[in-house]
Design a protein around this motif. Structure first.
Motif, PDB file in Angstrom:
ATOM      1  N   ASN A  83       0.843  -1.186   0.000  1.00 19.70           N
ATOM      2  CA  ASN A  83       0.000   0.000   0.000  1.00 19.70           C
ATOM      3  C   ASN A  83       0.871   1.225   0.000  1.00 19.70           C
ATOM      4  O   ASN A  83       1.893   1.267   0.673  1.00 19.70           O
ATOM      5  CB  ASN A  83      -0.915  -0.001   1.235  1.00 19.70           C
ATOM      6  N   ASP A  84       0.476   2.222  -0.781  1.00 18.04           N
ATOM      7  CA  ASP A  84       1.175   3.505  -0.785  1.00 18.04           C
ATOM      8  C   ASP A  84       0.389   4.498  -1.615  1.00 18.04           C
ATOM      9  O   ASP A  84      -0.603   4.126  -2.235  1.00 18.04           O
ATOM     10  CB  ASP A  84       2.615   3.367  -1.302  1.00 18.04           C
ATOM     11  N   ILE A  85       0.816   5.761  -1.617  1.00 17.60           N
ATOM     12  CA  ILE A  85       0.146   6.767  -2.445  1.00 17.60           C
ATOM     13  C   ILE A  85       0.327   6.380  -3.913  1.00 17.60           C
ATOM     14  O   ILE A  85       1.239   5.615  -4.263  1.00 17.60           O
ATOM     15  CB  ILE A  85       0.709   8.184  -2.193  1.00 17.60           C
ATOM     16  N   SER A 109       1.530   7.326  -6.886  1.00 14.61           N
ATOM     17  CA  SER A 109       2.748   7.266  -7.702  1.00 14.61           C
ATOM     18  C   SER A 109       3.672   6.145  -7.222  1.00 14.61           C
ATOM     19  O   SER A 109       4.406   5.548  -8.007  1.00 14.61           O
ATOM     20  CB  SER A 109       3.465   8.613  -7.680  1.00 14.61           C
ATOM     21  N   THR A 110       3.632   5.856  -5.934  1.00 17.00           N
ATOM     22  CA  THR A 110       4.455   4.771  -5.392  1.00 17.00           C
ATOM     23  C   THR A 110       3.773   3.423  -5.614  1.00 17.00           C
ATOM     24  O   THR A 110       4.440   2.416  -5.896  1.00 17.00           O
ATOM     25  CB  THR A 110       4.722   5.007  -3.890  1.00 17.00           C
ATOM     26  N   PRO A 150      -6.163  -1.419   2.295  1.00 18.61           N
ATOM     27  CA  PRO A 150      -7.004  -0.321   1.815  1.00 18.61           C
ATOM     28  C   PRO A 150      -6.880   0.992   2.567  1.00 18.61           C
ATOM     29  O   PRO A 150      -7.531   1.972   2.187  1.00 18.61           O
ATOM     30  CB  PRO A 150      -8.416  -0.888   2.036  1.00 18.61           C
ATOM     31  N   TYR A 151      -6.077   1.067   3.634  1.00 20.60           N
ATOM     32  CA  TYR A 151      -6.122   2.218   4.549  1.00 20.60           C
ATOM     33  C   TYR A 151      -5.944   3.568   3.844  1.00 20.60           C
ATOM     34  O   TYR A 151      -6.483   4.569   4.271  1.00 20.60           O
ATOM     35  CB  TYR A 151      -5.058   2.031   5.650  1.00 20.60           C
ATOM     36  N   LEU A 152      -5.194   3.604   2.739  1.00 18.46           N
ATOM     37  CA  LEU A 152      -4.931   4.876   2.055  1.00 18.46           C
ATOM     38  C   LEU A 152      -6.020   5.283   1.062  1.00 18.46           C
ATOM     39  O   LEU A 152      -5.938   6.365   0.473  1.00 18.46           O
ATOM     40  CB  LEU A 152      -3.566   4.868   1.348  1.00 18.46           C
ATOM     41  N   GLY A 153      -7.019   4.426   0.844  1.00 18.61           N
ATOM     42  CA  GLY A 153      -8.150   4.826   0.006  1.00 18.61           C
ATOM     43  C   GLY A 153      -7.953   4.622  -1.489  1.00 18.61           C
ATOM     44  O   GLY A 153      -6.944   4.074  -1.939  1.00 18.61           O
ATOM     45  N   TRP A 154      -8.957   5.076  -2.230  1.00 17.52           N
ATOM     46  CA  TRP A 154      -9.087   4.794  -3.659  1.00 17.52           C
ATOM     47  C   TRP A 154      -7.836   5.083  -4.498  1.00 17.52           C
ATOM     48  O   TRP A 154      -7.379   4.240  -5.263  1.00 17.52           O
ATOM     49  CB  TRP A 154     -10.289   5.538  -4.244  1.00 17.52           C
ATOM     50  N   ASP A 155      -7.259   6.291  -4.364  1.00 19.97           N
ATOM     51  CA  ASP A 155      -6.174   6.635  -5.295  1.00 19.97           C
ATOM     52  C   ASP A 155      -4.927   5.782  -5.074  1.00 19.97           C
ATOM     53  O   ASP A 155      -4.053   5.724  -5.938  1.00 19.97           O
ATOM     54  CB  ASP A 155      -5.875   8.145  -5.334  1.00 19.97           C
ATOM     55  N   SER A 156      -4.873   5.109  -3.923  1.00 13.01           N
ATOM     56  CA  SER A 156      -3.748   4.197  -3.665  1.00 13.01           C
ATOM     57  C   SER A 156      -4.006   2.812  -4.257  1.00 13.01           C
ATOM     58  O   SER A 156      -3.086   2.022  -4.444  1.00 13.01           O
ATOM     59  CB  SER A 156      -3.509   4.076  -2.162  1.00 13.01           C
ATOM     60  N   PHE A 191      10.571   1.677  -4.856  1.00  7.42           N
ATOM     61  CA  PHE A 191      11.368   2.063  -6.019  1.00  7.42           C
ATOM     62  C   PHE A 191      12.596   1.171  -6.221  1.00  7.42           C
ATOM     63  O   PHE A 191      13.282   1.270  -7.237  1.00  7.42           O
ATOM     64  CB  PHE A 191      11.749   3.541  -5.932  1.00  7.42           C
ATOM     65  N   LYS A 238       5.748   0.747   4.738  1.00 12.25           N
ATOM     66  CA  LYS A 238       4.312   0.613   5.066  1.00 12.25           C
ATOM     67  C   LYS A 238       3.919  -0.846   5.237  1.00 12.25           C
ATOM     68  O   LYS A 238       2.849  -1.269   4.822  1.00 12.25           O
ATOM     69  CB  LYS A 238       3.448   1.319   4.023  1.00 12.25           C
ATOM     70  N   SER A 280      -7.182  10.724  -1.550  1.00 15.44           N
ATOM     71  CA  SER A 280      -8.152   9.701  -1.117  1.00 15.44           C
ATOM     72  C   SER A 280      -7.954   9.228   0.312  1.00 15.44           C
ATOM     73  O   SER A 280      -8.650   8.307   0.755  1.00 15.44           O
ATOM     74  CB  SER A 280      -8.092   8.478  -2.020  1.00 15.44           C
ATOM     75  N   ASP A 294     -11.126   8.656   2.200  1.00 17.27           N
ATOM     76  CA  ASP A 294     -12.061   7.537   1.988  1.00 17.27           C
ATOM     77  C   ASP A 294     -12.346   6.761   3.270  1.00 17.27           C
ATOM     78  O   ASP A 294     -13.504   6.526   3.607  1.00 17.27           O
ATOM     79  CB  ASP A 294     -11.503   6.553   0.950  1.00 17.27           C
ATOM     80  N   GLN A 346      -9.882   7.061   6.289  1.00 15.75           N
ATOM     81  CA  GLN A 346      -9.281   7.729   7.451  1.00 15.75           C
ATOM     82  C   GLN A 346     -10.173   8.836   8.020  1.00 15.75           C
ATOM     83  O   GLN A 346     -10.110   9.132   9.204  1.00 15.75           O
ATOM     84  CB  GLN A 346      -7.910   8.291   7.074  1.00 15.75           C
TER      85      GLN A 346
END
Lengths: 305, 305
Positions: free
Chosen positions: A108-110, A112-113, A136-142, B75, B106, B167, B170, B172
C-alpha cells in the motif's frame, strides 16, 4: 495485420474459478517457509537456497491437487536481496507448473508509489504473478493503479477487509456513525470497485481478504460483495474450520479460496502426520494434509447442498 | 564481568532529535529514485546500479546538512532481487555517513508474519535501519512485534495515521459513532502504544505519519499525540508548505521531521534549479533544494516563536 489487435487477457476470476473447478479443490497452499521449521537435512544450504529447495519439494508433491499458491513475501524479504532471489525462483517454478500465483504482500502507498509496486508484482517487466494482496487504509487513489493494471493485464487483487488475527477488531470492527462497522464500509467500496470487472463466471477481479476465523463476518461480507472472490486465510493453524468457511461460497459452491500455510507445509511436524511420515518425507505429509483439507472443505460444501 | 550487562541502546527519539538539533534541520530527504527521471548520463549502467550511483551522489552532496534519510522500498523492489541489492547498498552507504535511516515500507501483517518484517528491517540480522513505517489496519497484535523490537533495539516506528494523498479521506476521515474520525482513533491508539517509551527528550519511539497536505488534521493530531514524533510527507511536490507543517512542531520547535523526495532529488529537472544547474550537476541542485527547504521551514518556525 497481425499485432493490430492484441487479444484481451483472460479475466482473472474466470481463470481462477476454472482451475478450481478442474481440480475440484478451492484450497490454496501458502508457501511461507521459515528456516527454523525446515527439516534438518535441508538446513545444510544457505538459508534462501534452503527455502527454495523446500518449496520445490512441496510444489512437486501437491501441484496436481492444488489450483493456486499464495506466497508470503515477508518470509523471503527477511533475507534481503538473497531472499528475494528465492522468491523469484519459487515464482518461476510455479509458472512452469502453470499454477495460479497470489503474492501476499499487503502492499500500500500513495498512487505514484503504488505504481512501482504494481510494476514489481503484476507487470510483465516485474514478477508478473496473477494476483496481489493490498491494504485499503490509504483509500481509492492508492488502489486505483493496481486495479487499472489488473484490468488490462488479466490480473486480480485481494483487498484486506476483515483479517484473521484477534486484533483485527481494533480498527476494522469500529462502529461508524451510520451504524456500519469499518470492515463493512471497506467491503462496500470493494464491491463498487469490482463492478464492471466481472468475467463469464459472474465474479470480478477485485477480491477481498476475509479471515476464516470470523464466520459471522464472512456471512455479512458475502452479502455486501456478491461478486468478489474471497481469499480466506486462517484455516487450520489459526483456528478457522470448514464449517466456518462454507459461508464464503455461493450456492453453487463457488467464489472463495481457502488458504492454509503452516497447516500444510509444516504438517510433518505435527500429528497425525508426524506419526505417519518421517521428516525426510515432509512433502508427503504436505500432500496428505492437502488431501485431508480438500476432503474437509468439499465434504462440508456438499453436505450443505 | 564484561558482557554481563549489555548497555541499553540509545532511545530512537533522543537520537533523532539530537541529530536534528545538531544540524539545525528538521528535514528529511526521501531517496525515491526512478530510473526514467535520472539524468541521461547515469542511464548507461543497469537500472539498479544506476539508482545506487544516483543515490550516492545525492548523499555525498547533502549528508552534512541532513540528519535523516527516508528510503521508499517500492522504487527498489520494482527491480526485484537486484533492486533490493541497490537498497542494501544505499543503506550501507548511509550508515558509513552515520545518518539516521527510515525505511518507508508501510509493512503490515498478522503477528507471526510481522516478526519476519521486523527481522528484515530492524534487527541486526537484517538491514538494521533506525525506523520503519507501518500500516495500522490490522490492529495491535500486528504492530506489537515491531514495537517490542524497537524498544529493545533502540529503533523507532512511524504508523500511518492521516496520509498525504487526496483519497486518504475515503477511510481515514470516516466518522465513528463516538464522533471521532478514524485517523483520530488511530492517533489515540498510537499515543497509548507510545506511552512509556519516552526518552530524555520527552518523545517516544512510536511516531505517526501525517501528511503535510492536511494542516487542520496535523493540529488535531498533535494534541492527541503530544509525545509522538511526526513524520510528514507531502511537502513540496505534493503541495504541503512550511506554513502547513509548523503545526506539527511543539513550542520549542521539536517533534517533527518533514520529508521531501522528488522536490529534492529531482530538483534539477524543475525551475528555479533547472536554470542554475546542468543535469550533470543534479546533486548540486539537490543540495541547493535542501538549503532552501531548511530555510523555508526553519524560517517559519522562528517567525512563529
Amino acid at each position: 495485420m497481425v499485432g493490430l489487435f492484441k487479444p484481451m487477457p483472460k479475466n482473472f476470476a474466470d481463470r481462477l474459478l476454472g482451475q478450481i473447478r478442474k481440480l475440484k479443490n478451492p484450497s490454496c497452499v501458502g508457501l511461507d517457509p521459515r528456516f527454523e521449521l525446515l527439516p534438518d537435512f535441508l538446513k545444510g544450504s544457505n538459508k534462501p537456497q534452503a527455502l527454495f529447495n523446500f518449496n520445490k519439494k512441496i510444489i512437486d508433491a501437491t501441484f496436481d491437487l492444488i489450483p493456486v499458491y499464495k506466497i508470503q513475501v515477508a518470509f523471503y524479504e527477511v533475507y534481503g536481496s538473497k531472499g528475494f532471489r528465492a522468491l523469484e525462483r519459487t515464482i518461476s517454478y510455479l509458472k512452469k507448473k502453470k499454477k495460479i500465483i497470489i503474492v501476499d504482500a499487503k502492499r500500500n502507498d500513495i498512487g505514484s508509489t503504488a505504481q512501482a509496486y504494481c510494476q514489481a508484482y503484476l507487470s510483465k517487466k516485474g514478477l508478473d504473478v496473477d494476483a496481489l494482496t493490498v491494504n485499503p487504509y490509504l483509500g481509492w487513489d492508492s488502489l486505483e493503479p493496481f486495479i487499472e493494471v489488473a484490468k488490462r493485464q488479466g490480473k486480480g487483487l485481494f483487498v484486506l477487509t476483515k483479517t484473521s488475527n484477534p486484533s483485527s477488531a481494533d480498527f476494522q470492527d469500529l462502529k461508524m456513525k451510520n451504524g456500519k462497522r469499518l470492515y463493512e464500509v471497506v467491503g462496500g467500496k470493494i464491491n463498487e470497485w469490482n463492478r464492471g470487472t466481472e468475467g463469464k463466471s459472474g465474479y470480478g477481479i477485485v477480491g477481498a481478504v476475509v479471515g476464516a476465523t470470523y464466520p459471522q463476518e464472512i456471512k455479512k461480507l458475502r452479502k455486501i460483495m456478491p461478486r468478489s472472490i474471497f481469499l480466506l486465510p486462517g484455516y487450520g493453524a489459526q483456528g478457522g474450520s470448514a464449517k466456518d468457511v462454507v459461508f464464503a461460497f455461493d450456492k453453487e459452491g463457488k467464489g472463495a479460496i481457502i488458504n492454509s500455510s503452516r497447516g500444510i507445509i509444516f504438517s510433518y511436524r505435527n500429528n497425525p502426520y508426524k506419526k505417519r511420515f518421517p521428516s525426510k518425507k515432509f512433502y508427503l505429509a504436505a500432500r496428505q494434509a492437502v488431501i485431508d483439507m480438500r476432503e474437509d472443505i468439499v465434504g462440508k460444501l456438499n453436505k450443505r447442498d
